[in-house]
Enzyme design. Structure first.
Site, PDB file in Angstrom:
ATOM      1  N   ASN A   1      -1.721  13.092  -3.792  1.00 56.87           N
ATOM      2  CA  ASN A   1      -2.790  13.625  -4.649  1.00 56.87           C
ATOM      3  C   ASN A   1      -3.095  15.075  -4.282  1.00 56.87           C
ATOM      4  OD1 ASN A   1      -3.563  11.561  -6.429  1.00 56.87           O
ATOM      5  ND2 ASN A   1      -4.767  10.533  -4.841  1.00 56.87           N
TER       6      ASN A   1
ATOM      7  N   GLU B   1      -4.763   2.345  -4.141  1.00 54.77           N
ATOM      8  CA  GLU B   1      -3.293   2.388  -4.110  1.00 54.77           C
ATOM      9  C   GLU B   1      -2.740   1.159  -3.406  1.00 54.77           C
ATOM     10  OE1 GLU B   1      -4.669   2.784  -0.941  1.00 54.77           O
ATOM     11  OE2 GLU B   1      -2.935   3.969  -0.262  1.00 54.77           O
TER      12      GLU B   1
ATOM     13  N   ASP C   1      -1.664   9.415 -10.357  1.00 54.79           N
ATOM     14  CA  ASP C   1      -1.814   8.330 -11.341  1.00 54.79           C
ATOM     15  C   ASP C   1      -0.456   7.881 -11.877  1.00 54.79           C
ATOM     16  OD1 ASP C   1      -4.518   8.475 -11.003  1.00 54.79           O
ATOM     17  OD2 ASP C   1      -4.963   9.348 -12.962  1.00 54.79           O
TER      18      ASP C   1
ATOM     19  N   ASP D   1       0.868  -1.178   0.000  1.00 53.77           N
ATOM     20  CA  ASP D   1       0.000   0.000   0.000  1.00 53.77           C
ATOM     21  C   ASP D   1       0.907   1.231   0.000  1.00 53.77           C
ATOM     22  OD1 ASP D   1      -3.092   0.784   1.372  1.00 53.77           O
ATOM     23  OD2 ASP D   1      -1.462   2.251   1.398  1.00 53.77           O
TER      24      ASP D   1
HETATM   25  P1  GH3 Z   1      -1.534   5.370   4.326  1.00 59.07           P
HETATM   26  O1  GH3 Z   1      -0.079   5.676   4.358  1.00 59.07           O
HETATM   27  O2  GH3 Z   1      -2.102   5.116   5.670  1.00 59.07           O
HETATM   28  O3  GH3 Z   1      -1.835   4.269   3.394  1.00 59.07           O
HETATM   29  O4  GH3 Z   1      -2.273   6.703   3.815  1.00 59.07           O
HETATM   30  P2  GH3 Z   1      -2.940   6.967   2.402  1.00 59.07           P
HETATM   31  O5  GH3 Z   1      -3.131   8.431   2.252  1.00 59.07           O
HETATM   32  O6  GH3 Z   1      -2.142   6.291   1.330  1.00 59.07           O
HETATM   33  O7  GH3 Z   1      -4.291   6.178   2.525  1.00 59.07           O
HETATM   34  P3  GH3 Z   1      -5.790   6.619   2.301  1.00 59.07           P
HETATM   35  O8  GH3 Z   1      -6.558   5.325   2.299  1.00 59.07           O
HETATM   36  O9  GH3 Z   1      -6.192   7.667   3.265  1.00 59.07           O
HETATM   37  O10 GH3 Z   1      -5.837   7.262   0.856  1.00 59.07           O
HETATM   38  C1  GH3 Z   1      -5.703   6.516  -0.309  1.00 59.07           C
HETATM   39  C2  GH3 Z   1      -5.856   7.475  -1.452  1.00 59.07           C
HETATM   40  O11 GH3 Z   1      -5.639   6.848  -2.713  1.00 59.07           O
HETATM   41  C3  GH3 Z   1      -7.215   8.097  -1.525  1.00 59.07           C
HETATM   42  C4  GH3 Z   1      -7.627   7.981  -2.971  1.00 59.07           C
HETATM   43  O12 GH3 Z   1      -8.117   9.200  -3.457  1.00 59.07           O
HETATM   44  C5  GH3 Z   1      -6.340   7.616  -3.677  1.00 59.07           C
HETATM   45  N1  GH3 Z   1      -6.572   6.850  -4.897  1.00 59.07           N
HETATM   46  C6  GH3 Z   1      -7.211   5.655  -5.024  1.00 59.07           C
HETATM   47  N2  GH3 Z   1      -7.243   5.289  -6.328  1.00 59.07           N
HETATM   48  C7  GH3 Z   1      -6.614   6.254  -7.043  1.00 59.07           C
HETATM   49  C8  GH3 Z   1      -6.350   6.443  -8.440  1.00 59.07           C
HETATM   50  O13 GH3 Z   1      -6.680   5.630  -9.309  1.00 59.07           O
HETATM   51  N3  GH3 Z   1      -5.667   7.575  -8.802  1.00 59.07           N
HETATM   52  C9  GH3 Z   1      -5.266   8.494  -7.874  1.00 59.07           C
HETATM   53  N4  GH3 Z   1      -4.588   9.573  -8.299  1.00 59.07           N
HETATM   54  N5  GH3 Z   1      -5.534   8.355  -6.557  1.00 59.07           N
HETATM   55  C10 GH3 Z   1      -6.188   7.255  -6.134  1.00 59.07           C
HETATM   56 MG    MG Z   2      -2.003   4.170   1.357  1.00 62.36          MG
HETATM   57 MG    MG Z   3      -4.961   1.981   1.204  1.00 61.68          MG
END
Ligand code: GH3
Ligand code: MG
Ligand code: MG
Ligand code: MG
Length: 330
Positions: free
Chosen positions: A198, A232, A207, A190
Site C-alpha cells: 500500500n 488482508e 485493493d 495473510d
Molecule cells: P505481515 O507480513 O506481517 O502480515 O505484514 P503486513 O504489512 O501485511 O501486516 P500489517 O498488519 O502491518 O498490515 C496490514 C495492512 O493491510 C494494513 C492495512 O492498511 C491494509 N489493509 C487492510 N484492509 C485493506 C483494504 O481493504 N485495502 C487495502 N488497500 N489495504 C488494506
Molecule cells: Mg499481512
Molecule cells: Mg494481517
C-alpha cells in the site's frame, strides 16, 4: 446442489426482475379457488402448488421453499392466522412473502394479517388483473429480500463470503464433521508485507492485489468455502479434506499468488503465508474457536519462519509440516 454449494461470486439468486421460475404455494380449502388461481396465473413464470388444508400447506412450504404463499383465512382445521404463525415461527419458512386471500372484507382481519407479517391482502372474488399484479409485487419483494440477505454475507471488495458468513459456516461444518466423523481442514492466510505494498504502490493497487487473491481462492472446488476474514486475511474452509490435502491446496495457492505479475508496479512480488489446522488433529472437544486458534498458530509460525510458506501445526495424528518456495540456485 444445496446451499452448501453456493458460490458467492456466482450468486444463485438471479437479480430481481430477471426471468426465472419462482414458486407459489396456494392454501385454500376450496378446490374452485385453486382452479381459478391456476387459470389466472397460467402465463406467469411461476410454479403453483396447492394445499387444501393449513397443516398440509405448512408442510409443503417447508419442503418446497416457495417465494410466495397465497393463504386463505377461513380454512378447516388450522385457520389462516395459525398457518401464518407457523410459517413465521420457523426459520425455514419465515421469509416467504405471505399474501392473504379472503372473502371477508373485515378491516380487523386485514390489520391482524399485516401485523402478523403478511405482506398483502387479496379480496375474494378477485379480478384476474389485480391478482396478477399483487402476486407479481409479492414475488418482487421476495426476490429483493433474497438479494439483500445474499449481499449481507458477501465482502464488497473481493466478492468472497464475509466474516459473518465464515463464522456461521465454520460452526455448521465443525458440528457436521464431528457428527459424521468426516475430515475438515481450515486454512488461514495473510498477505505478506501488505502495508508496504500500500505504502509503495498506493491503496488502489493494494485493493487489486486483494481482489486478485480473492479470485485465486475462489477458483477451487465448489465445496470449498473461501472467505475474506478481515483486512488482508482470508480463510478457506475445506469440508471433507484432511491436513495433507489442505497442504496441497495451500501450496498451490501460495505458488499462484507468488507468480502473479503486476504491470505498472515494477519489482512488486506478492506473497502470502498460510496456516493449516485439521479438525482430526485437535482433541475431542474441538470447536470452531480451537480450529481457528490452531490455524492462527500455524500462520504465526509461517510468518516467523520467513513468510511465503505453508505451515501445518502437528496434532496427535499429523506430522508437523512446512513447505516453502523452492529457491533455484544461480
Ligand atoms: P505481515 O507480513 O506481517 O502480515 O505484514 P503486513 O504489512 O501485511 O501486516 P500489517 O498488519 O502491518 O498490515 C496490514 C495492512 O493491510 C494494513 C492495512 O492498511 C491494509 N489493509 C487492510 N484492509 C485493506 C483494504 O481493504 N485495502 C487495502 N488497500 N489495504 C488494506
Ligand atoms: Mg499481512
Ligand atoms: Mg494481517
Ligand atoms: Mg376457505
Amino acid at each position: 446442489m444445496t446451499r452448501h454449494g453456493e458460490r458467492p461470486i456466482d450468486p444463485p439468486t438471479a437479480p430481481p426482475g430477471a426471468v426465472q421460475t419462482q414458486r407459489v404455494v396456494a392454501i385454500d380449502d376450496c378446490d374452485l379457488i385453486h382452479r381459478l388461481l391456476r387459470h389466472h396465473l397460467r402465463h406467469e413464470a411461476i410454479e403453483i402448488h396447492s394445499a387444501l388444508r393449513g397443516e398440509e400447506g405448512v408442510e409443503l412450504a417447508r419442503e418446497l421453499d416457495p417465494d410466495v404463499v397465497l393463504l386463505d383465512i377461513e380454512l378447516h382445521g388450522a385457520d389462516g392466522f395459525e398457518v401464518l404463525a407457523s410459517l413465521k415461527g420457523d426459520p425455514r419458512t419465515s421469509e416467504i412473502a405471505v399474501v392473504f386471500l379472503s372473502a371477508s372484507g373485515s378491516t380487523e382481519h386485514r390489520v391482524r394479517a399485516l401485523e402478523l407479517g403478511a405482506v398483502d391482502f387479496i379480496a375474494k372474488p378477485f379480478a384476474a388483473a389485480e391478482l396478477k399484479a399483487r402476486v407479481r409485487s409479492a414475488l418482487r419483494l421476495r426476490a429483493l429480500v433474497r438479494m439483500l440477505a445474499q449481499k449481507a454475507r458477501i465482502d464488497g471488495l473481493t466478492g468472497l463470503w464475509n466474516r459473518a458468513y465464515f463464522d456461521q459456516r465454520l460452526q455448521e461444518e465443525v458440528s457436521e464433521s464431528r457428527r459424521y466423523a468426516r475430515a475438515l481442514s481450515l486454512i488461514l492466510c495473510d498477505l505478506d508485507h501488505f502495508k508496504e505494498i500500500n505504502d509503495r504502490h498506493g491503496h488502489p493497487l493494494g485493493d487489486a492485489v486483494l481482489t486478485r487473491f480473492g479470485r485465486i481462492l475462489a477458483a477451487g472446488r465448489a465445496s470449498d468455502v473461501a472467505c475474506r476474514y478481515g483486512g488482508e486475511e482470508f480463510g478457506l474452509i475445506l469440508p471433507g479434506i484432511p491436513a495433507e490435502g489442505a497442504m496441497e491446496v495451500a501450496e498451490r495457492l501460495r505458488r499462484q499468488l507468488s507468480e502473479q505479475v503486476w504491470p505498472g508496479a515494477e519489482g512488486l512480488r506478492t506473497t502470502a503465508s498460510f496456516g493449516i489446522a485439521d479438525l482430526a488433529a485437535l482433541d475431542g472437544a474441538a470447536t470452531p474457536a480451537s480450529l481457528i486458534a490452531a490455524a492462527d498458530e500455524a500462520l504465526y509460525r509461517a510468518k516467523a519462519g520467513g513468510r511465503d510458506r505453508v505451515y501445518c501445526v502437528a496434532g496427535p495424528s499429523t506430522e508437523e509440516v512446512e513447505t516453502r518456495p523452492v529457491r533455484r540456485s544461480a
